[in-house]
Design a protein around this motif. Structure first.
Motif, mmCIF file in Angstrom:
data_model
loop_
_atom_site.group_PDB
_atom_site.id
_atom_site.type_symbol
_atom_site.label_atom_id
_atom_site.label_comp_id
_atom_site.label_asym_id
_atom_site.label_seq_id
_atom_site.Cartn_x
_atom_site.Cartn_y
_atom_site.Cartn_z
ATOM 1 N N GLN A 100 0.817 -1.213 0.000
ATOM 2 C CA GLN A 100 0.000 0.000 0.000
ATOM 3 C C GLN A 100 0.856 1.271 0.000
ATOM 4 O O GLN A 100 0.412 2.318 -0.489
ATOM 5 N N ASP A 101 2.071 1.185 0.545
ATOM 6 C CA ASP A 101 2.973 2.342 0.480
ATOM 7 C C ASP A 101 3.302 2.670 -0.976
ATOM 8 O O ASP A 101 3.283 3.839 -1.384
ATOM 9 N N ALA A 102 3.600 1.631 -1.755
ATOM 10 C CA ALA A 102 3.928 1.836 -3.168
ATOM 11 C C ALA A 102 2.723 2.385 -3.930
ATOM 12 O O ALA A 102 2.875 3.247 -4.810
ATOM 13 N N LEU A 103 1.516 1.912 -3.588
ATOM 14 C CA LEU A 103 0.321 2.402 -4.281
ATOM 15 C C LEU A 103 0.073 3.870 -3.956
ATOM 16 O O LEU A 103 -0.265 4.662 -4.840
ATOM 17 N N VAL A 104 0.246 4.274 -2.699
ATOM 18 C CA VAL A 104 0.081 5.689 -2.330
ATOM 19 C C VAL A 104 1.100 6.547 -3.071
ATOM 20 O O VAL A 104 0.783 7.655 -3.531
ATOM 21 N N CYS A 105 2.294 6.028 -3.242
ATOM 22 C CA CYS A 105 3.318 6.772 -3.979
ATOM 23 C C CYS A 105 2.884 6.990 -5.429
ATOM 24 O O CYS A 105 3.047 8.080 -5.978
ATOM 25 N N GLY A 106 2.319 5.965 -6.036
ATOM 26 C CA GLY A 106 1.824 6.101 -7.412
ATOM 27 C C GLY A 106 0.648 7.048 -7.512
ATOM 28 O O GLY A 106 0.546 7.832 -8.464
ATOM 29 N N ILE A 107 -0.265 6.994 -6.548
ATOM 30 C CA ILE A 107 -1.417 7.906 -6.541
ATOM 31 C C ILE A 107 -0.948 9.348 -6.374
ATOM 32 O O ILE A 107 -1.463 10.268 -7.027
ATOM 33 N N HIS A 108 0.018 9.541 -5.503
ATOM 34 C CA HIS A 108 0.566 10.874 -5.290
ATOM 35 C C HIS A 108 1.119 11.449 -6.595
ATOM 36 O O HIS A 108 0.868 12.616 -6.930
ATOM 37 N N TRP A 109 1.828 10.641 -7.349
ATOM 38 C CA TRP A 109 2.396 11.148 -8.599
ATOM 39 C C TRP A 109 1.318 11.481 -9.627
ATOM 40 O O TRP A 109 1.460 12.417 -10.413
#
Length: 268
Positions: free
Chosen positions: A19-28
């Protein structure tokens, strides 16, 4: 997803779960659409500045991620909450300027490979689908109507009917008469009456000596013809083809009364 790679490299040290990686992608994706991150939490902190980077401590709570964003033109301020429910992430976003709310539910396993968190080139999958979900589920609903409506190309502007002779004129509303037409003396009026179901035009293919465009004073078929038609037999304004001589009252010479050329030539 150019631009995400350096962002992921900077955040890699604190990315420990999918989920950390997914939040990073959403942020971008939010950054790509013109938003910059202000910080974490519901309330603003001291000395906040817009940044394309994730703020310190963004990954502290693995169950609820809370981030705030502001558009580059300062027109929108977003409060993003990414809530983990089992294997899914519910994105709840509110625009504090308009109080609009949008939400999207994402299955983490659909977009992140948990066994490749150390390798940026393998960690993400279905990136185009993720872009579409963020754009249609968050970006578009929170924007105003004026921002979503693109300017119509000049080539599709309205053209006046008089400027384009190849375009058909608009239909007349029900219950209205056709607009005024050219004079029946005009050569372009020929055949026009046969196309007019209301009978309000001149220029049909059948030559009407009483409505041919030339004046015929003293003749009104609607008032009747003595010895032939009673008054009212011909409706007012109707096209009337006479079926016999109209009598001596017709003005002007009658061509039928003129002798043929050379009538007195014995050799004819």
């Amino acid at each position: 997803m150019a631009g995400l790679e350096p962002l992921y490299a900077l955040a890699r040290a604190v990315i420990s779960r999918p989920q950390d990686a997914l939040v990073c992608g959403i942020h971008w994706e939010l950054v790509r659409h013109g938003y910059r991150c202000l910080g974490t939490g519901d309330q603003p902190g001291p000395d906040e500045r817009k940044s394309e980077l994730l703020p310190t401590g963004w990954e502290a709570n693995k169950e609820v991620y809370t981030l705030r964003y502001k558009s580059t033109d300062d027109a929108h301020e977003l409060l993003l909450k990414a809530i983990m429910v089992e294997d899914s992430m519910i994105l709840n976003v509110m625009d504090r300027s308009s109080q609009k709310v949008a939400d999207v539910t994402l299955a983490v396993a659909d977009y992140v490979n948990p066994e490749h968190l150390d390798d940026f080139h393998k960690v993400y999958k279905n990136t185009e689908e993720l872009r579409t979900r963020i754009a249609s589920g968050i970006i578009a609903p929170l924007r105003g109507p004026a921002e979503k409506t693109e300017k119509e190309p000049e080539s599709k502007r309205d053209v006046h009917w008089d400027e384009d002779p190849l375009r058909l004129p608009p239909r007349q509303p029900v219950g209205t008469r056709a607009p005024s037409r050219p004079s029946p003396l005009s050569p372009f009026a020929v055949g026009g009456e046969d196309l007019d179901p209301f009978g309000g035009r001149s220029g049909g293919m059948i030559v009407d000596p009483l409505h041919s465009g030339f004046p015929h004073p003293g003749i009104d078929p609607s008032s009747g013809i003595p010895g032939r038609l009673p008054p009212g037999a011909v409706p007012p304004g109707a096209r009337f083809d006479p079926f016999g001589p109209l009598g001596a009252g017709r003005p002007g010479p009658d061509p039928d009364h003129l002798p043929p050329p050379g009538y007195d030539d014995m050799f004819m």
